[in-house]
Design an enzyme around this catalytic site. Sequence first.
Site, short mmCIF file in Angstrom:
data_model
loop_
_atom_site.label_atom_id
_atom_site.label_comp_id
_atom_site.label_asym_id
_atom_site.label_seq_id
_atom_site.Cartn_x
_atom_site.Cartn_y
_atom_site.Cartn_z
N LYS A 1 0.85 -1.20 0.00
CA LYS A 1 0.00 0.00 0.00
C LYS A 1 0.88 1.25 0.00
O LYS A 1 1.84 1.32 0.79
CB LYS A 1 -0.89 -0.05 1.24
CG LYS A 1 -1.91 1.06 1.37
CD LYS A 1 -2.81 0.80 2.59
CE LYS A 1 -3.85 1.88 2.77
NZ LYS A 1 -4.76 1.60 3.92
N SER B 1 -9.35 2.16 2.89
CA SER B 1 -8.37 2.85 2.10
C SER B 1 -7.39 1.93 1.37
O SER B 1 -6.67 2.41 0.50
CB SER B 1 -7.58 3.80 3.00
OG SER B 1 -6.89 3.07 3.99
N SER C 1 -10.21 -0.32 6.96
CA SER C 1 -9.51 -0.24 5.67
C SER C 1 -8.92 -1.54 5.16
O SER C 1 -8.48 -1.60 4.02
CB SER C 1 -8.40 0.82 5.75
OG SER C 1 -8.93 2.11 5.75
#
Lengths: 427, 427
Positions: free
Chosen positions: A75, A145, A169
């Site tokens: 990420k 996210s 997330s």
Amino acid sequence: MEPWQLSAAEAAGRIKAGTLTAEALTRSCLERIAEREPVVKAFTYLDPLLALNSARRVDKGYEPGILHGLPFAVKDMIDTADMPTSHNSPLYEGLRQGRDAACVGVARAEGAVIIGKTDTVEFAAAGRRALTRNPHDPTRTPGGSSSGSAAAVADGMVPLAFGTQTGGSTIRPASFCGVHGMKPTHGVVNTEGAKRYSHTLDTIGWYGRTPADLRLVAQAFRFYGIDNPRALTPTGLRIALCPGPNWALAAPEAREALATAGKRLEAAGAIVEDFTLPPPFGEVTEAQLAVLYGEGRGAFLAEALTDPGRLHDDFHDRVNNFQGVSPQRMLWAYDLAAECRKLFDGFFPRFDAVLTPAAAGEAPVGRQDTGNPVFNSMWTLLHVPCIGIPCIKGPNGMPVGVQIVGPRFGDAELLDVAEAVSPVIMG
Amino acid sequence: MEPWQLSAAEAAGRIKAGTLTAEALTRSCLERIAEREPVVKAFTYLDPLLALNSARRVDKGYEPGILHGLPFAVKDMIDTADMPTSHNSPLYEGLRQGRDAACVGVARAEGAVIIGKTDTVEFAAAGRRALTRNPHDPTRTPGGSSSGSAAAVADGMVPLAFGTQTGGSTIRPASFCGVHGMKPTHGVVNTEGAKRYSHTLDTIGWYGRTPADLRLVAQAFRFYGIDNPRALTPTGLRIALCPGPNWALAAPEAREALATAGKRLEAAGAIVEDFTLPPPFGEVTEAQLAVLYGEGRGAFLAEALTDPGRLHDDFHDRVNNFQGVSPQRMLWAYDLAAECRKLFDGFFPRFDAVLTPAAAGEAPVGRQDTGNPVFNSMWTLLHVPCIGIPCIKGPNGMPVGVQIVGPRFGDAELLDVAEAVSPVIMG
């Protein structure tokens, strides 16, 4: 069958047996990415030559690690020494850090091939959304996210990827994308080198296609008890069916997923018991927001002062305490969380796992609404391990998952349960 | 009087009045450093031209910040974009990170001149000690792990410096070096970009020569209530004189410091009351160690796997859980800490501050023993704000301080108390 179609555990087995190389697997993943990336848009940074060179270095290594040769996406708010870390923010476009985040360092040392960076909601918090689309329907969000990481694993681009969870997330995108996801006990995996939003909540998580994939990563991080797996069957497992205090916000397909998972487990011999959390838990979702916004005040202060013009208003809002969270409110939240953590641990070993919704429903249409984190955020504040498991398809054919939850530090035991119940829950 | 002799608050006043420039102050500090560094050895990195250029940039700035023009040293396990961050570890020698740690970013945005990096115990935790000597007696330690930062402020090299505290790394060196130090409420200052040892304990702290200096930094970090200072006098302040559960480990000079501080405050009109913490607090020191070693397991895993040969055995010990801390033991520690935090907050507003030892005695001779953190570590686990105040000289002429402690988020109120009591305690 192409190598990219293998789960992480399957690929690891072939690499160990000498029938697959890190390079061949990485090359296959890169081909899959090249084919699908125009639609899915999972990556913010990908240098195929760099990835292949990393794979070749792994192939040359003397001692195979736990993640030996497995492509791993990261990420893009987690630092990597060999790739920029942009946080999906104009402030950090092309930022180069000098060392890997702690989680990346562990994965790399265990032989993972760090393949690229995946798109994220800005600073994994608010502001700009990822460009990533849901591989099951490109008109929909993969969730957030950890948007790119969930989508990349769901679409066969990589067998493993790091996400993070501060609200919902990691587990929510797992549900939206139909993959397995793990949010471990808070604090067990060092978050150093990942952008801070809330020190009480921020947790490194990961995605895989099976519970065995999730376990490999937990092994790399030396989880307590991880080297003594129990081969469980669903028969006799005691499962607490827990709609939880936010049940009213569950769409019909989320309710159906929980009911279906419960019925399938019961049919497989598990002892499924309706379970209502006692009253203090009704306020934990609110407490999570107080902690999130209260700690968010300090989290983005440096950015707000250093480059106010390019920082999204969402972050100025946090620095300016737009929710007016008082210190007294934060203390209330901290102390309630501490009380409920202890209470929740007390439900074990009466149960082997708590079964609860992973998301409010199917992935929303569009890119802006990444879904409601309300079925995740209370567990994040409680610091307990959560494993997301795909279950049914919703009215629009989109995946809808559930999650199982264990007591603090019960990660290894929860993985044992996940291996037993996942095939049943998936139907 | 040379500019380097000014306290941060005094220098800030002159800079604001236009009678001193950032460049002139920085140049004066650099001269002081050049003179004293061969003996004190506070710095691991110092580039005078870079520092002077930073100062000139500040002088050219449009809007003066809270720390406008004040030279600020940074403990060398906190990232700086323009200087290496070596952690006093051979693994990170010369490491260049791409962005400032959050605390450095805030200080720089508020006009601080980041002047250099100060020596530290390896990773602010264990292993190698700093080379730094105590300015009051170079045969003695300045304490650790924030060795260079405490010594640099004590010796007039800089008006302000960042340290950190996980056990007793900010307040103990303040006592040993005869300066003021602040360890704020845990979590209020973002630790991002400082090396992780324990997410529950790691706290950014700082040194100054007066409480007003400490307040400037708290203002930069937008502490709750910091913009509404109360001008207090010692008269009528309610002070809890608290030897604490580790009193048996206090050397005679530490006992004398606490007694002297209490007597001086009483003579100045404060209401000083003997105060014994209730039984659960007796175990908080042990709980801090469980958290420290338990969380230390994950903190150094990446280093242990990536470069085992160059990592000090102390860190392998932590990764290998040399203290055998079980998850159950960690949960006991977490839950005890949560209980005691709530209890401790309850002692306020009955008291304005708790007065307690800052260190076990004078700074030890030599470089290896940086002193016992036992008078600090319980407060670190309790997350409460602590301000170190110099008090007496010990039998060897070394400074011995005390500290005042407030409830969580009571930092601004504690600074008000510190301004009132510090001149009295210092005698």
